[in-house]
Design an enzyme around this catalytic site. Structure first.
Site, short mmCIF file in Angstrom:
data_model
loop_
_atom_site.label_atom_id
_atom_site.label_comp_id
_atom_site.label_asym_id
_atom_site.label_seq_id
_atom_site.Cartn_x
_atom_site.Cartn_y
_atom_site.Cartn_z
CG HIS A 50 46.20 -19.75 23.54
ND1 HIS A 50 47.56 -19.84 23.69
CD2 HIS A 50 45.97 -19.62 22.21
CE1 HIS A 50 48.14 -19.78 22.50
NE2 HIS A 50 47.20 -19.63 21.59
CD GLU A 52 46.39 -22.59 28.85
OE1 GLU A 52 47.08 -23.62 28.84
OE2 GLU A 52 46.06 -22.00 27.79
CB SER A 77 52.80 -27.74 28.08
OG SER A 77 53.82 -26.96 28.63
CB CYS A 79 51.63 -20.85 24.71
SG CYS A 79 50.52 -19.45 25.03
CB CYS A 82 48.65 -19.47 28.74
SG CYS A 82 47.51 -19.23 27.35
#
Length: 145
Positions: A50, A52, A77, A79, A82
């Site tokens: 992802h 991040e 936002s 998950c 992350c």
């Protein structure tokens, strides 16, 4: 909009241009970007990249005290995965571009003392809305649906 969210959006656009999901992130310490990343699950056939996670990986190995004064910027936002990494390294502040198209465990992050700033950024929302409409199967895969 500040330069750090602009950098995260640039990462998101790069991910989209590579055929991936348009989510971007930067890690900032002492007013300087120390890591950049974008969602590369598709590009790298990865289970975990992802935006991040890619950002943390690209920042390299940092000291605990570095993370503890960092701010994570993400266009979406974060998950559970992350958010968990952010909690593990005690990152005190996360700036989120938008949480309309997806909302991670924000209440839990707050309960653990993380300061969240939700920008409700129109460009972040549009990037995700357009992508979800065009590639719903890829989006569902990314969020584990």
């Amino acid at each position: 909009m500040d330069e750090f969210m602009q950098a995260a959006i640039a990462e998101a656009k790069q991910g989209l241009a590579e055929g991936g999901i348009p989510i971007g992130s930067v890690l900032v310490i002492d007013g300087k970007i120390v890591g950049r990343g974008h969602n590369r699950r598709v590009q790298q056939a990865s289970a975990i990249l992802h935006a991040e996670m890619d950002c943390f990986e690209n920042a390299g190995r940092l000291k605990a005290t570095d993370y503890q004064r960092a701010t994570l910027y993400s266009t979406l936002s974060p998950c559970d995965m992350c958010s968990g990494t952010s909690l593990l390294y005690k990152i005190p502040k996360i700036v989120i571009g938008e949480n309309r198209t997806f909302q991670g465990p924000e209440a839990y992050l707050r309960s653990r003392g993380v300061e969240l700033i939700i920008l409700d950024n129109a460009e972040c929302i549009q990037l995700m809305n357009d992508f979800i409409a065009a590639r719903p199967e890829l989006w569902n895969e990314d969020i584990g649906e």
